[in-house]
Design a protein around this motif. Structure first.
Motif, mmCIF file in Angstrom:
data_model
loop_
_atom_site.group_PDB
_atom_site.id
_atom_site.type_symbol
_atom_site.label_atom_id
_atom_site.label_comp_id
_atom_site.label_asym_id
_atom_site.label_seq_id
_atom_site.Cartn_x
_atom_site.Cartn_y
_atom_site.Cartn_z
ATOM 1 N N UNK A 89 0.923 -1.377 0.040
ATOM 2 C CA UNK A 89 0.083 -0.029 -0.046
ATOM 3 C C UNK A 89 0.996 1.254 0.002
ATOM 4 N N UNK A 90 0.345 2.317 -0.892
ATOM 5 C CA UNK A 90 1.250 3.456 -0.812
ATOM 6 C C UNK A 90 1.212 4.059 0.462
ATOM 7 N N UNK A 113 4.802 2.769 -3.008
ATOM 8 C CA UNK A 113 5.593 3.334 -1.813
ATOM 9 C C UNK A 113 6.475 2.497 -1.237
ATOM 10 N N UNK A 114 7.178 1.959 -1.806
ATOM 11 C CA UNK A 114 8.298 0.958 -0.945
ATOM 12 C C UNK A 114 9.651 1.364 -1.562
ATOM 13 N N UNK A 159 11.790 14.695 5.877
ATOM 14 C CA UNK A 159 11.167 13.592 6.321
ATOM 15 C C UNK A 159 11.311 13.477 7.939
ATOM 16 N N UNK A 160 12.132 14.051 8.459
ATOM 17 C CA UNK A 160 12.361 13.994 9.888
ATOM 18 C C UNK A 160 12.664 12.616 10.442
ATOM 19 N N UNK A 168 6.133 12.457 -0.919
ATOM 20 C CA UNK A 168 5.228 12.888 -1.821
ATOM 21 C C UNK A 168 5.730 13.095 -3.168
ATOM 22 N N UNK A 169 5.307 12.532 -4.247
ATOM 23 C CA UNK A 169 6.009 12.419 -5.463
ATOM 24 C C UNK A 169 5.232 14.078 -6.207
ATOM 25 N N UNK A 170 6.121 14.768 -7.067
ATOM 26 C CA UNK A 170 7.541 14.210 -7.302
ATOM 27 C C UNK A 170 8.541 14.872 -6.361
#
Length: 203
Positions: free
Chosen positions: A1-2, A67-68, A130-131, A7-9
């Motif tokens: 699951x994403x 999402x991997x 992303x922290x 967040x893309x891009x």
């Protein structure tokens, strides 16, 4: 699951390079960059072989959708040429950790500021955006070139997992693991910046 952590891009711009999300239209030029067999002498996978290269990097794009993983191309700004790739993998938002890997660049850019700048951009995104608590790196235990590059950026060696992975030739390999933690990042960042500046004055 994403997941919604990345967040893309993502586009990361440095002085000498830009990191862009890998797309299918980049694959032919990236495969050209992978054509020098010297790049793969110490690695587990030889991406100069088309039947290995294309499935792997098509899968990487699919993994981004799941999402991997999040694959990038490395573009040299002066020439506007694709000179290599890198990616986020082992993406774990729950534990705030991520891995940087599958990084390679064309031989003519070895020993330049490219790898240092690439890692600076990626690590800055991990720790500042992303922290993350932890950024991990790994390399085949006898890949001295990759391990030296990881150590050079200031990652801490954590140990070797024996027979960690089965290579395409069916032989089990040992894997060396390294990491950088959030409370180490500021010192690591300054160290990378000093190395980049030093290289610029000597190249």
């Amino acid at each position: 699951m994403k997941n919604n952590w990345i967040t893309h891009p993502i586009i990361l711009k440095g002085d000498q390079i830009t990191l862009l999300p890998l797309e299918k239209e980049h694959l032919a030029d990236l495969f050209l960059a992978a054509s020098n067999k010297e790049i793969w002498e110490l690695t587990s996978i030889n991406y100069s072989v088309d039947t290995i290269f294309y499935p792997n990097f098509n899968n990487a794009i699919e993994d981004r959708e799941k999402g991997t993983a999040y694959p990038f191309i490395i573009v040299h700004k002066t020439s506007n040429k694709i000179i290599g790739t890198t990616r986020f993998l082992e993406i774990n938002p729950n534990d705030k950790k991520i891995e940087i890997g599958v990084t390679w660049i064309m031989k003519e850019y070895w020993g330049t500021t490219v790898n240092l700048e690439c890692k600076l951009l990626l690590l800055d995104f991990c720790f500042e955006n992303l922290k993350t608590n932890r950024v991990q790196f790994r390399a085949k235990d006898n890949n001295t070139r990759s391990r030296k590059a990881i150590q050079k950026i200031g990652a801490t060696f954590e140990g070797i997992l024996r027979k960690d992975k089965i290579e395409p030739n069916g032989i089990a390999r040992n894997t060396a693991f390294y990491s950088i933690l959030d409370d180490e990042w500021e010192n690591v960042k300054q160290n990378i910046k000093k190395q980049i500046e030093k290289k610029r004055t000597t190249l």
